[in-house]
Design a protein around this motif. Structure first.
Motif, PDB file in Angstrom:
ATOM      1  N   GLU A  28     -66.609-122.099 -51.234  1.00  0.00           N
ATOM      2  CA  GLU A  28     -67.953-122.637 -51.445  1.00  0.00           C
ATOM      3  C   GLU A  28     -67.981-124.157 -51.553  1.00  0.00           C
ATOM      4  N   LEU A  29     -66.878-124.757 -52.015  1.00  0.00           N
ATOM      5  CA  LEU A  29     -66.856-126.184 -52.316  1.00  0.00           C
ATOM      6  C   LEU A  29     -65.646-126.853 -51.682  1.00  0.00           C
ATOM      7  N   ASP A  30     -65.737-128.167 -51.557  1.00  0.00           N
ATOM      8  CA  ASP A  30     -64.586-128.982 -51.184  1.00  0.00           C
ATOM      9  C   ASP A  30     -63.811-129.259 -52.471  1.00  0.00           C
ATOM     10  N   ILE A  31     -62.912-128.358 -52.818  1.00  0.00           N
ATOM     11  CA  ILE A  31     -62.186-128.430 -54.085  1.00  0.00           C
ATOM     12  C   ILE A  31     -60.693-128.503 -53.812  1.00  0.00           C
ATOM     13  N   THR A  32     -60.006-129.370 -54.567  1.00  0.00           N
ATOM     14  CA  THR A  32     -58.557-129.528 -54.459  1.00  0.00           C
ATOM     15  C   THR A  32     -57.931-129.206 -55.799  1.00  0.00           C
ATOM     16  N   LEU A  33     -56.862-128.412 -55.777  1.00  0.00           N
ATOM     17  CA  LEU A  33     -56.155-128.012 -56.982  1.00  0.00           C
ATOM     18  C   LEU A  33     -54.925-128.894 -57.162  1.00  0.00           C
ATOM     19  N   PHE A  34     -54.854-129.610 -58.289  1.00  0.00           N
ATOM     20  CA  PHE A  34     -53.701-130.428 -58.645  1.00  0.00           C
ATOM     21  C   PHE A  34     -52.889-129.643 -59.683  1.00  0.00           C
ATOM     22  N   LYS A  35     -51.613-129.388 -59.374  1.00  0.00           N
ATOM     23  CA  LYS A  35     -50.782-128.568 -60.253  1.00  0.00           C
ATOM     24  C   LYS A  35     -49.453-129.257 -60.520  1.00  0.00           C
ATOM     25  N   GLY A  36     -48.765-128.816 -61.586  1.00  0.00           N
ATOM     26  CA  GLY A  36     -47.538-129.482 -61.984  1.00  0.00           C
ATOM     27  C   GLY A  36     -46.310-129.058 -61.225  1.00  0.00           C
ATOM     28  N   GLY A  84     -44.761-126.061 -57.868  1.00  0.00           N
ATOM     29  CA  GLY A  84     -45.088-125.069 -56.853  1.00  0.00           C
ATOM     30  C   GLY A  84     -45.253-125.680 -55.479  1.00  0.00           C
ATOM     31  N   PRO A  85     -45.356-124.831 -54.464  1.00  0.00           N
ATOM     32  CA  PRO A  85     -45.421-125.318 -53.088  1.00  0.00           C
ATOM     33  C   PRO A  85     -46.735-126.022 -52.784  1.00  0.00           C
ATOM     34  N   GLU A  86     -46.671-126.957 -51.843  1.00  0.00           N
ATOM     35  CA  GLU A  86     -47.878-127.625 -51.343  1.00  0.00           C
ATOM     36  C   GLU A  86     -48.575-126.675 -50.357  1.00  0.00           C
ATOM     37  N   LEU A  87     -49.714-126.179 -50.758  1.00  0.00           N
ATOM     38  CA  LEU A  87     -50.496-125.268 -49.941  1.00  0.00           C
ATOM     39  C   LEU A  87     -51.794-125.947 -49.540  1.00  0.00           C
ATOM     40  N   PRO A  88     -52.543-125.391 -48.591  1.00  0.00           N
ATOM     41  CA  PRO A  88     -53.818-126.008 -48.214  1.00  0.00           C
ATOM     42  C   PRO A  88     -54.702-126.254 -49.429  1.00  0.00           C
ATOM     43  N   ARG A  89     -55.124-127.504 -49.579  1.00  0.00           N
ATOM     44  CA  ARG A  89     -55.993-127.952 -50.679  1.00  0.00           C
ATOM     45  C   ARG A  89     -55.342-127.777 -52.052  1.00  0.00           C
ATOM     46  N   GLU A  90     -54.020-127.729 -52.084  1.00  0.00           N
ATOM     47  CA  GLU A  90     -53.277-127.712 -53.343  1.00  0.00           C
ATOM     48  C   GLU A  90     -52.256-128.836 -53.327  1.00  0.00           C
ATOM     49  N   ARG A  91     -52.268-129.663 -54.364  1.00  0.00           N
ATOM     50  CA  ARG A  91     -51.330-130.777 -54.486  1.00  0.00           C
ATOM     51  C   ARG A  91     -50.371-130.492 -55.639  1.00  0.00           C
ATOM     52  N   SER A  92     -49.082-130.502 -55.339  1.00  0.00           N
ATOM     53  CA  SER A  92     -48.067-130.360 -56.376  1.00  0.00           C
ATOM     54  C   SER A  92     -47.661-131.766 -56.816  1.00  0.00           C
ATOM     55  N   ILE A  93     -47.924-132.100 -58.064  1.00  0.00           N
ATOM     56  CA  ILE A  93     -47.777-133.467 -58.564  1.00  0.00           C
ATOM     57  C   ILE A  93     -46.460-133.612 -59.328  1.00  0.00           C
ATOM     58  N   HIS A 142     -48.170-133.680 -69.861  1.00  0.00           N
ATOM     59  CA  HIS A 142     -49.576-134.001 -69.588  1.00  0.00           C
ATOM     60  C   HIS A 142     -49.751-135.469 -69.196  1.00  0.00           C
ATOM     61  N   GLU A 143     -49.112-136.366 -69.937  1.00  0.00           N
ATOM     62  CA  GLU A 143     -49.309-137.787 -69.681  1.00  0.00           C
ATOM     63  C   GLU A 143     -48.668-138.217 -68.362  1.00  0.00           C
ATOM     64  N   THR A 144     -47.471-137.743 -68.082  1.00  0.00           N
ATOM     65  CA  THR A 144     -46.846-138.115 -66.802  1.00  0.00           C
ATOM     66  C   THR A 144     -47.598-137.491 -65.631  1.00  0.00           C
ATOM     67  N   PHE A 145     -48.142-136.309 -65.830  1.00  0.00           N
ATOM     68  CA  PHE A 145     -48.960-135.658 -64.807  1.00  0.00           C
ATOM     69  C   PHE A 145     -50.220-136.481 -64.532  1.00  0.00           C
ATOM     70  N   ALA A 146     -50.871-136.956 -65.599  1.00  0.00           N
ATOM     71  CA  ALA A 146     -52.103-137.736 -65.427  1.00  0.00           C
ATOM     72  C   ALA A 146     -51.850-138.998 -64.610  1.00  0.00           C
ATOM     73  N   TRP A 147     -50.792-139.730 -64.958  1.00  0.00           N
ATOM     74  CA  TRP A 147     -50.510-140.975 -64.223  1.00  0.00           C
ATOM     75  C   TRP A 147     -50.093-140.688 -62.782  1.00  0.00           C
ATOM     76  N   ALA A 148     -49.356-139.601 -62.579  1.00  0.00           N
ATOM     77  CA  ALA A 148     -48.953-139.266 -61.213  1.00  0.00           C
ATOM     78  C   ALA A 148     -50.129-138.811 -60.357  1.00  0.00           C
TER      79      ALA A 148
END
Length: 394
Positions: free
Chosen positions: A31-39, A41-50, A85-91
């Motif tokens: 329904e939306l242009d949504i991207t999932l940022f996660k700590g 796991g694999p890089e999948l369509p519209r998912e960013r592994s940070i 959490h903090e290193t994830f936020a800056w990354a």
């Protein structure tokens, strides 16, 4: 409208927190242009592994908290999570700056604070939304533009000018009564045995799996299945289970996608915690048509609505409830639980609420601080203090 959904634990931690993030992303992806940022796991369509310092990193094994010895382990765990959490936020900052998002939906306090404090660096200021999964009261909320609460009880104590309420939900198509399951056969459980299931981190302080084991022990006709992620308290709980229940207890860890198979093998659900800020596992069990044995805390009564409510502080109370509740009553609670999920917690039902609130939030005015007489006076005062300190120190 572009949405960024951030959860540092996703990909390496399995709790209700991460289940919520994954479920929300999958619910809205069409329904939306949504991207999932996660700590992780694999890089999948519209998912960013940070890349960030995960709470489980061996590099954090040396943490030495300055607290009393009895609190040291708990504080180490808190510090591990804070650093993640903090290193994830800056990354996340680089991808977020490049992505030009309208709404950034955060599940962790530290992530919220860092992004909100740096929102002035974005070309187009995103609205920072905090999902208050921990039922934090208004005075201790992180800095953000909007707050998602998950219960009416929590909404009543939240920041009135920022808060909105959408409860946690469950995919009622995946979690449903009547699923075929070979879970009993795989674990040597007889077809006629009464199976009680508990799902959650196998720990003492919160989920109180040790309490459930002790309460089930006097009931020879009950098999207990415990499904959950392990932590430092798990080996002692497993040992207790073997001592008191022998072969009547099964410990296992499953991916969330396989949980319906475990629920489908059970006759009833229990959680030994005294209080949950929500408790997604309750509504998962209800969606499966299982009767629920639940703490009698007002928050859970409001969420679960119909269950066998038990004083989890009282030794023997759960034993008595399991022994004395008629099977006919359990069957009725199982039917009502499914109806309650369909009326209140089905993700398809909640989807339109998310779409409405995201659109409203994206259209809200920017919250950047303005340069006013007050900010000018405060800046002058800070500069004066800084110059004075410099002169004193030479």
């Amino acid at each position: 409208m572009k949405i960024a959904l951030l959860c540092s634990g996703l990909g390496h931690v399995v709790r209700g927190h991460e289940v919520f993030a994954r479920g929300l992303f999958e619910l809205l992806a069409d329904e939306l242009d949504i991207t999932l940022f996660k700590g992780a796991g694999p890089e999948l369509p519209r998912e960013r592994s940070i890349p960030c310092v995960l709470r489980t990193a061996a590099e954090l094994d040396h943490i030495r908290p300055c607290v009393a010895p009895k609190w040291a382990d708990a504080v180490r765990e808190q510090e591990r999570t804070r650093i993640e959490h903090e290193t994830f936020a800056w990354a996340c900052m680089g991808p977020l700056l490049a992505g030009d998002y309208d709404v950034v939906h955060c599940l962790e306090q530290e992530v919220c604070n860092i992004l909100f404090d740096n929102r002035h660096v974005f070309r187009r200021t995103p609205k920072i939304v905090f999902s208050n999964g921990g039922a934090i009261p208004a005075a201790r909320l992180p800095r953000c533009d909007f707050v998602q609460e998950h219960t009416e009880r929590n909404l009543a104590q939240s920041a009135r000018d920022k808060a909105f309420m959408i409860p946690h939900g469950v995919d009622a198509r995946r979690f449903r009564p009547g699923l075929d399951s070979d879970f009993r056969q795989r674990h040597g459980i007889g077809a006629d045995e009464f199976v009680l299931i508990s799902v959650g981190t196998v720990c003492v302080n919160h989920k109180r799996m040790d309490h459930v084991i002790r309460e089930v022990a006097p009931l020879p006709g009950v098999r207990l299945v415990i499904v959950g992620q392990e932590n430092g308290e798990t080996p002692a709980i497993v040992a207790l289970g073997r001592e008191l229940l022998g072969e009547r207890v099964v410990f296992t860890k499953l991916p969330h996608a396989e949980l319906p198979q475990a629920y489908a093998a059970a006759d009833a659900f229990v959680l030994g915690s005294r209080h949950e800020t929500f408790g997604i596992v309750y509504i998962e069990a209800m969606a499966m048509g299982l009767p629920v044995f639940c703490t009698d805390h007002p928050n859970q009564k409001d969420i679960v609505k119909e269950a066998v409510f038990v004083d989890m502080n009282q030794p023997g109370a759960l034993t008595a409830a399991l022994r004395d509740t008629p099977r006919e009553r359990l069957a009725e609670l199982g039917r009502r639980g499914r109806e309650i999920v369909e009326q209140h917690y089905d993700l398809e039902l909640l989807k339109r609420h998310y779409l409405t609130h995201y659109a409203r939030i994206a259209a809200a005015p920017d919250s950047l601080p303005a340069y006013t007489l007050g900010t000018r006076l405060r800046a002058n005062l800070r500069n004066a203090v800084r110059r004075t300190t410099g002169l004193i120190q030479g």
